[in-house]
Design an enzyme around this catalytic site. Sequence first.
Site, PDB file in Angstrom:
ATOM      1  NE  ARG A   1      -2.874  -0.470   3.344  1.00 22.69           N
ATOM      2  CZ  ARG A   1      -3.642   0.245   4.138  1.00 22.69           C
ATOM      3  NH1 ARG A   1      -4.792   0.726   3.699  1.00 22.69           N
ATOM      4  NH2 ARG A   1      -3.283   0.503   5.390  1.00 22.69           N
ATOM      5  CG  ASP A   2       3.853   4.377   1.192  1.00 18.74           C
ATOM      6  OD1 ASP A   2       3.536   5.088   0.215  1.00 18.74           O
ATOM      7  OD2 ASP A   2       4.579   4.769   2.117  1.00 18.74           O
TER       8      ASP A   2
END
Length: 244
Positions: free
Chosen positions: A74-75
Site C-alpha cells: 500500500r505504499d
Amino acid sequence: HIEHPNVPYIFDHGETDEGQPYIAMELIEGQTLEDELASLRRNDELCELQRALHLLIQICEALQAAHEQQVLHRDLKPANVMLFETKSGAEAVKVVDFCLAGIQGIEQSTASLVLGTPQYLSPEQATGSSQDARSDLYCLGLIAFELLAGHPPYVGAALHVLRAHIDEAAPRLTAACARDVPPDLEALVASCLHKDPKYRPGSARKVKDRLEGLLRDEQLGRRRQLGNTGTQTQDEWLHHTLSM
C-alpha cells in the site's frame, strides 16, 4: 512476518515500557531507488534496460511473498525500495516500510485507504476504494515506468496527480522516453497501469514471469549482437548468465 530475501528480516517487535511501538530489523547498507533515479536524472542518464528488468523482478518477488500471506504493501514507491550489493557483488533489492500494510479481505477505514504518497497511489487508493494485490501491481507499474522513462507517468501538484491516477490514461512508454522499449514490455507496463484492476495482471508472479522472459530475450539479443565467441552455445551462455 514475511521471510524472503527481498524483504528485510524482522528480529523483534513490540512496545517499550513507555508504550512506544518498535520494530527491530536487519540493517541494509545501500541507497534507495529514489536516490538512484535522482542521480541518473542529474547525469541525464536512463537506467540500463537489463538492470531495470533485474530490479523489477526482485520487487515482484517481494510483493509475491507478501501477497501469499495476504499482506498488501500500500505504499510501494522508489523511496521504499532499497538497493544494495550482495557478498558476491550482485545488485539486490529489498522492499521496505510495510508500515501502511493492510490485510487482504479485511475492511480498512476510508482514512487508511487513502494514505500513501500521491505520486505513487493506485486509483483505488486515490478514491478510497477497497484494494487487493492488484493495487500494489499498479504501483509496480508506476515504478517500472519511471525506471524506463526516467520520470513518473504523472507529474505536477498533488491534487492534479491524484486526479490523473483516477481518470487520466497513462502515457505510452515509447512516447515518454528517449529510447526503444520492447513492445511486450510496454504492453506489460500498460497493463499494470490500467485504471480497472480486473485488466491488470492477476499476480506479482505473473508479472515476474513475463519480466524474466523479456530479460532472457534481451540477454539473448545482446549476445547475438556481439556475435558468438568460442565454442559456447547461446543456450549455454544464457543458462550461465541467468544463474549468476
